[in-house]
Write a protein that holds these residues in place. Structure first.
Motif, PDB file in Angstrom:
ATOM      1  N   SER A  73      -8.027  -3.095   4.183  1.00 56.81           N
ATOM      2  CA  SER A  73      -7.107  -3.063   5.324  1.00 56.81           C
ATOM      3  C   SER A  73      -7.478  -4.135   6.331  1.00 56.81           C
ATOM      4  CB  SER A  73      -7.117  -1.681   5.993  1.00 56.81           C
ATOM      5  OG  SER A  73      -8.416  -1.357   6.448  1.00 56.81           O
ATOM      6  N   ALA A  74      -6.476  -4.530   7.118  1.00 49.48           N
ATOM      7  CA  ALA A  74      -6.669  -5.522   8.171  1.00 49.48           C
ATOM      8  C   ALA A  74      -5.749  -5.167   9.333  1.00 49.48           C
ATOM      9  CB  ALA A  74      -6.363  -6.924   7.657  1.00 49.48           C
ATOM     10  N   GLY A  75      -6.125  -5.589  10.518  1.00 46.83           N
ATOM     11  CA  GLY A  75      -5.325  -5.285  11.706  1.00 46.83           C
ATOM     12  C   GLY A  75      -5.752  -3.980  12.345  1.00 46.83           C
ATOM     13  N   SER A  98      -1.798  -2.296  11.601  1.00 40.28           N
ATOM     14  CA  SER A  98      -2.713  -2.256  10.470  1.00 40.28           C
ATOM     15  C   SER A  98      -1.933  -2.303   9.153  1.00 40.28           C
ATOM     16  CB  SER A  98      -3.565  -0.987  10.530  1.00 40.28           C
ATOM     17  OG  SER A  98      -4.387  -0.894   9.396  1.00 40.28           O
ATOM     18  N   LEU A  99      -2.436  -3.086   8.218  1.00 36.72           N
ATOM     19  CA  LEU A  99      -1.839  -3.209   6.885  1.00 36.72           C
ATOM     20  C   LEU A  99      -2.896  -2.880   5.847  1.00 36.72           C
ATOM     21  CD1 LEU A  99       0.103  -6.588   7.305  1.00 36.72           C
ATOM     22  CD2 LEU A  99       1.079  -4.274   7.324  1.00 36.72           C
ATOM     23  N   SER A 100      -2.469  -2.272   4.745  1.00 36.45           N
ATOM     24  CA  SER A 100      -3.396  -1.910   3.669  1.00 36.45           C
ATOM     25  C   SER A 100      -2.894  -2.463   2.345  1.00 36.45           C
ATOM     26  CB  SER A 100      -3.546  -0.384   3.571  1.00 36.45           C
ATOM     27  OG  SER A 100      -4.092   0.140   4.764  1.00 36.45           O
ATOM     28  N   GLN A 101      -3.830  -2.690   1.421  1.00 38.83           N
ATOM     29  CA  GLN A 101      -3.520  -3.248   0.109  1.00 38.83           C
ATOM     30  C   GLN A 101      -4.507  -2.693  -0.902  1.00 38.83           C
ATOM     31  OE1 GLN A 101      -1.366  -5.951  -1.198  1.00 38.83           O
ATOM     32  NE2 GLN A 101      -2.253  -5.256  -3.113  1.00 38.83           N
ATOM     33  N   LEU A 102      -3.967  -2.216  -2.037  1.00 34.19           N
ATOM     34  CA  LEU A 102      -4.851  -1.817  -3.118  1.00 34.19           C
ATOM     35  C   LEU A 102      -5.515  -3.068  -3.684  1.00 34.19           C
ATOM     36  CD1 LEU A 102      -5.922   0.389  -5.051  1.00 34.19           C
ATOM     37  CD2 LEU A 102      -3.984  -0.152  -6.552  1.00 34.19           C
ATOM     38  N   ALA A 103      -6.834  -3.058  -3.729  1.00 34.68           N
ATOM     39  CA  ALA A 103      -7.579  -4.231  -4.175  1.00 34.68           C
ATOM     40  C   ALA A 103      -8.600  -3.827  -5.233  1.00 34.68           C
ATOM     41  CB  ALA A 103      -8.277  -4.912  -3.000  1.00 34.68           C
ATOM     42  N   LYS A 153      -6.180 -15.307  -2.864  1.00 33.99           N
ATOM     43  CA  LYS A 153      -5.267 -15.818  -1.838  1.00 33.99           C
ATOM     44  C   LYS A 153      -4.060 -14.908  -1.623  1.00 33.99           C
ATOM     45  CE  LYS A 153      -2.801 -18.905  -5.022  1.00 33.99           C
ATOM     46  NZ  LYS A 153      -2.439 -20.309  -5.310  1.00 33.99           N
ATOM     47  N   SER A 154      -3.707 -14.082  -2.639  1.00 32.62           N
ATOM     48  CA  SER A 154      -2.564 -13.189  -2.471  1.00 32.62           C
ATOM     49  C   SER A 154      -2.790 -12.173  -1.368  1.00 32.62           C
ATOM     50  CB  SER A 154      -2.267 -12.471  -3.784  1.00 32.62           C
ATOM     51  OG  SER A 154      -3.379 -11.708  -4.201  1.00 32.62           O
ATOM     52  N   ILE A 155      -4.057 -11.861  -1.058  1.00 31.97           N
ATOM     53  CA  ILE A 155      -4.344 -10.895   0.005  1.00 31.97           C
ATOM     54  C   ILE A 155      -4.041 -11.474   1.377  1.00 31.97           C
ATOM     55  CG2 ILE A 155      -6.210  -9.567   1.091  1.00 31.97           C
ATOM     56  CD1 ILE A 155      -7.417  -9.115  -1.569  1.00 31.97           C
ATOM     57  N   LEU A 156      -4.106 -12.800   1.510  1.00 31.60           N
ATOM     58  CA  LEU A 156      -3.835 -13.422   2.807  1.00 31.60           C
ATOM     59  C   LEU A 156      -2.469 -13.014   3.338  1.00 31.60           C
ATOM     60  CD1 LEU A 156      -5.154 -17.052   2.138  1.00 31.60           C
ATOM     61  CD2 LEU A 156      -6.321 -15.220   3.369  1.00 31.60           C
ATOM     62  N   ALA A 157      -1.449 -13.103   2.470  1.00 32.07           N
ATOM     63  CA  ALA A 157      -0.095 -12.785   2.919  1.00 32.07           C
ATOM     64  C   ALA A 157       0.144 -11.290   3.001  1.00 32.07           C
ATOM     65  CB  ALA A 157       0.912 -13.418   1.968  1.00 32.07           C
ATOM     66  N   SER A 158      -0.345 -10.542   2.002  1.00 31.11           N
ATOM     67  CA  SER A 158      -0.055  -9.111   1.982  1.00 31.11           C
ATOM     68  C   SER A 158      -0.698  -8.371   3.147  1.00 31.11           C
ATOM     69  CB  SER A 158      -0.514  -8.507   0.654  1.00 31.11           C
ATOM     70  OG  SER A 158      -1.890  -8.715   0.463  1.00 31.11           O
ATOM     71  N   LEU A 159      -1.855  -8.844   3.637  1.00 33.16           N
ATOM     72  CA  LEU A 159      -2.530  -8.183   4.763  1.00 33.16           C
ATOM     73  C   LEU A 159      -2.454  -9.009   6.047  1.00 33.16           C
ATOM     74  CD1 LEU A 159      -5.751  -6.690   3.097  1.00 33.16           C
ATOM     75  CD2 LEU A 159      -3.537  -5.604   3.525  1.00 33.16           C
ATOM     76  N   LEU A 173       7.054 -11.222  -3.214  1.00 36.36           N
ATOM     77  CA  LEU A 173       7.041 -10.049  -4.087  1.00 36.36           C
ATOM     78  C   LEU A 173       6.181  -8.936  -3.508  1.00 36.36           C
ATOM     79  CD1 LEU A 173       6.743 -11.773  -7.591  1.00 36.36           C
ATOM     80  CD2 LEU A 173       8.693 -10.450  -6.755  1.00 36.36           C
ATOM     81  N   ALA A 174       4.989  -9.305  -2.978  1.00 31.80           N
ATOM     82  CA  ALA A 174       4.096  -8.293  -2.405  1.00 31.80           C
ATOM     83  C   ALA A 174       4.719  -7.639  -1.177  1.00 31.80           C
ATOM     84  CB  ALA A 174       2.757  -8.944  -2.053  1.00 31.80           C
ATOM     85  N   ARG A 175       5.516  -8.421  -0.405  1.00 28.67           N
ATOM     86  CA  ARG A 175       6.118  -7.870   0.827  1.00 28.67           C
ATOM     87  C   ARG A 175       7.329  -6.998   0.516  1.00 28.67           C
ATOM     88  NH1 ARG A 175       7.690 -12.334   2.825  1.00 28.67           N
ATOM     89  NH2 ARG A 175       9.885 -12.106   2.257  1.00 28.67           N
TER      90      ARG A 175
END
Length: 833
Positions: A92-94, A99-104, A145-151, A680-682
């Motif tokens: 998560s970030a923010g 706050s945004l979360s992403q399965l990693a 790098k995909s995490i940069l945009a998603s979070l 796509l992630a958004r």
């Protein structure tokens, strides 16, 4: 007899009789040895470099912490160790509502990681990739790098994992041991192993994969692997598997297997050329020694004594020539390495002694197979050969030794290939070509009588008459030229087609993105989005999770198998699919594709072999509590290097129409449209988008490295091909000199004989060129489809090159023959005969 053999060897050497045979043998062994030394080093180097895709030479993969006893045993054997711990979790970030979360996919790495290869990092998205020998510093993480945009996070920002916050330090560009299981991974977050405990992410029931990477000398790694397998079997250890290059990376294993097949092909073609050269040289030796052998018989030597003298002579020449050839081959491979210096990026390991032993043994085997039959033919030379200028037909025992020679040659091909299928196909191509070329040559020569009167010119009649009078010698020359030219065409024109087809099997626009977990209601929108942004026309395939529970009437569990891979396959769910048309890059190897008339299953042939499946077997899968059963109606061969979506098992659509399914696709995304990942992630948060561009680059790097080596090795083996052509062209030179002298004594002019020989060589060369082109095309197609497993099409350039090569050989042969024949008086020629 030994003293007599030594005296005869010295006499033949001074007379120049053995030089051609010795040169043929030296060039043959030198070419094979140089290829062998370089191939030995290249194979070792390729496997060494390819192990970076595992991060080590051996990986212990477990669902629980690795035993300390295993670690200590590895240290005692001098192996290097490194640890990784991988598991899925939320990043998560923010803060607050932002706050945004992403399965990693979280990966904690220990000191020394990776043991083979290196991570490549970038300071920003799209930045230059820089290799690093380090792991993330304490308090920092490296991310995809995909995490940069998603979070909505940037380099230097903060990322929270469990109870601990980390600084985003770098972007992961290439992770060498990402592995073939990337489809089950979310975007990567990498942290130091020392910080893992502070996150408190691993709790009871967590799905964690512990990996112990090991590296060291090949013998030590193999010994440790054997010890570890024994411990696992003795203690009935479950949840642990060993990964090596063979089992852990199917797409890279397929690439390396194909690389070794290409390198083996070089050795096989060199062996073919070497066998022809030695056979032609031995035949020329036999022809030139018929009179001497008859004189020895006339002076009282028995057949056995004559045979023993010549066998000792050939054994000496074989041993000396083989040792010199092996030494020259060893020296020549250094020149080849120097030539390749800037093209081979990594330092190759030292060569073993095996190529030297192989070279010497090959030289002796060639002599046994192709020089003994002419020697045995010499033992049958009658006493009255001194007076009567004929020779009896070869005896049955002599003909039998030719069969022995062919068997020896087949054994040589199998030995050089290291691959039974490749060796047998090449041997079959050689032997089949020999028989067909001989038949075509005989038919061609016999049919010339219809053309003798077609042109009213003395030179034309001289040429046709000479070819028909020496039918046997002409057929031998056609066969030798055809086989030599066929090998040379394989070395040149066909080689280019094979290599181009290999490049196309993993082209630059191969899929570099996989998207999984596409829901049925999202399929149309995602398909439209990909059609507008991705290269080509991406195909979406249904994916259904199912567990294999029964084969025929026998329930299946992991206990049903002994092999680790079979147990793992049965323990987990399969990614099944269903479709009407067979997917691209698949090929039916047995059975037939669906007709959708009943429950049917198509199984990948490697999986079928592992699980013991065959056509006609019934397989039952448990899919979300529902059981379906189908009969195996086809086996498929997959092109792993294509990076397309592949399925081990495909079931027919009528059987699967009511089963729950998601969709998967693979596509190539150009660099300038990399923002599609973020979109796509958004827009579809449930999707998992996997960037496999680094895997594509790794596979293509290996392909390019091998192709460079193969290109130069093909050029190097041309030396033995030139020798074959020379042997074929001068094999009947002595007889031609005698005939020309007789014709000149009977009134034929120099100009008429010159034209006749040009016509003769042009006819022989054209026929040999056409036959060689046809044979090379057939062998190329067979190798492409049956060994290398990729599509290949015929090129008209093969026949054009064959005819041109035949014409060139005719001109060279004509010049070589006429130069010696016409520069000496007819009387001197007749006296010499």
């Amino acid at each position: 007899m030994l003293q007599n053999a030594l005296r005869m060897t010295r006499r033949d050497w001074r007379a120049g009789e053995l030089r051609f045979l010795l040169v043929a043998l030296i060039v043959a062994v030198a070419s094979l040895s140089s290829v062998g030394f370089f191939t030995d080093r290249m194979r070792t180097g390729l496997n060494r470099d390819a192990h970076q895709l595992l991060g080590g030479d051996l990986v212990v993969n477990a669902d629980q912490p690795i035993s300390e006893t295993w670690r200590e045993q590895a240290r005692q054997r001098g192996l290097s160790l490194a640890d990784t711990v991988t598991f899925p979790s939320m990043a998560s970030a923010g803060e607050g509502d932002d706050s945004l979360s992403q399965l990693a996919s979280i990966k904690a790495v220990g000191s020394g990681y990776p043991l083979r290869g290196s991570l490549k990092l970038a300071d920003a998205a799209g930045g230059e990739d820089i290799a690093t020998p380090d792991i993330p510093p304490s308090g920092a993480v490296w991310i995809d790098k995909s995490i940069l945009a998603s979070l909505d996070v940037s380099v230097g920002g903060n990322l929270r994992l469990g109870d601990k916050s980390f600084r985003v330090d770098r972007i992961i560009a290439v992770e060498p041991d990402r592995g073939a299981g990337f489809l089950s991974f979310a975007p990567r977050v990498m942290l130091p192993l020392s910080d893992l405990a502070a996150t408190n992410l691993i709790q009871n029931g967590s799905r964690v994969t512990y990996r112990l990477l090991l590296a060291g000398k090949a013998a030590d790694v193999a010994a440790y692997q054997g010890w570890l397998r024994e411990q696992m079997e003795r203690n009935n250890v479950r949840g642990v598997r060993l990964e090596s290059l063979e089992s852990g990376r199917p797409e890279m294993r397929a690439t390396l297997d194909r690389a070794e097949q290409f390198l083996s092909l070089v050795g096989l073609l060199s062996a073919m050329l070497a066998a022809i050269a030695v056979a032609m040289a031995a035949r020329r030796f036999m022809i030139r020694h018929i009179d001497a052998c008859a004189m020895l018989r006339f002076l009282g030597l028995t057949q056995n004594q004559v045979t023993m003298m010549y066998l000792i002579e050939f054994a000496l020449i074989g041993l000396i020539g083989s040792m010199i050839g092996a030494a020259l081959g060893y020296a020549a491979h250094f020149l080849l390495l120097e030539w390749l210096g800037k093209l081979v990026a990594t330092e190759l390991p030292p060569a073993s002694w095996l190529p030297a032993v192989q070279g010497v043994a090959t030289g002796m085997l060639l002599l046994i197979g192709f020089a003994v039959p002419p020697i045995l033919q010499l033992r049958n030379v009658p006493h009255n050969r001194v007076i009567r200028r004929e020779q009896d037909a070869p005896q049955p025992v002599t003909l039998a030794t030719y069969a022995l020679g062919l068997l020896a040659f087949v054994a040589l091909l199998l030995w050089e290939a290291g691959n039974p299928k490749l060796g047998l196909l090449t041997a079959a191509g050689f032997l089949g070509g020999f028989a067909l070329f001989a038949l075509a040559g005989w038919i061609g020569v016999r049919s010339l009588r219809f053309l003798r009167g077609g042109i009213n010119h003395p030179s034309w009649r001289f040429a046709i008459t000479a070819l028909q009078r020496r039918t046997g010698a002409t057929v031998v020359q056609v066969v030798a030229l055809s086989l030599g030219l066929m090998a040379l065409l394989l070395l040149t024109v066909i080689r280019g087609d094979l290599i181009e087809a290999w490049r196309n099997s993993t082209p630059p626009d191969a899929p570099n993105r996989f998207v999984i977990n596409i829901q049925p209601e999202q399929k149309t929108d995602i398909d439209n989005l990909l059609q507008a942004n991705a290269n080509g026309k991406p195909l979406l395939f249904p994916m259904i999770r199912g567990r294999l529970v029964q084969i025929n009437d026998k329930p299946i569990t992991s206990e049903s198998y002994v092999e680790d891979r079979a147990r793992r396959l049965v323990d987990r769910e399969f990614n099944l699919s269903t479709m009407h048309a067979m997917p691209p890059q698949n090929r039916i190897s047995a059975g037939k594709w669906f007709d959708d008339s009943g429950p049917e299953a198509s199984v990948e042939e490697g999986l079928a072999k592992t699980l013991g499946l065959k056509l006609g077997d019934n397989v039952r899968f448990d899919i979300a509590g529902q059981q379906v059963e189908a009969r195996v109606t086809s086996l498929r061969k997959l092109e792993w290097g294509s990076m397309q979506v592949n399925f081990f098992v495909i079931l027919n659509p009528a059987l699967m129409k009511d089963m729950p399914q998601t969709w998967i696709t693979a596509f190539h995304l150009p660099q300038e449209k990399a923002g599609l990942d973020n979109r796509l992630a958004r827009d579809f948060p449930n999707l998992t988008v996997v960037d496999i561009g680094s895997i594509i680059r790794q596979v293509q790097t290996v392909i390019d490295q091998v192709i460079v080596a193969v290109e130069f090795l093909f050029l190097f083996t041309l030396a033995s091909g030139v020798l074959v052509l020379y042997a074929a062209l001068v094999g009947s030179q002595d007889e031609r000199i005698r005939e020309s002298g007789l014709l000149r004594a009977l009134g034929a002019t120099r100009s008429q004989l010159s034209q006749a020989q040009w016509i003769e060589f042009a006819l022989v060369g054209s026929l040999a060129g056409a036959l060689a082109a046809t044979g090379a095309a057939a062998v190329g197609w067979t190798l492409a489809r049956q060994v290398f497993n990729f599509e290949w099409s015929f090129s008209p350039a093969v026949w054009l090159a064959g005819l041109c090569a035949g014409a060139v050989c005719a001109f060279i042969g004509g010049w070589a023959g006429l130069r010696n024949v016409l520069n000496q008086p007819p009387l001197q020629t007749l006296r010499g005969g």
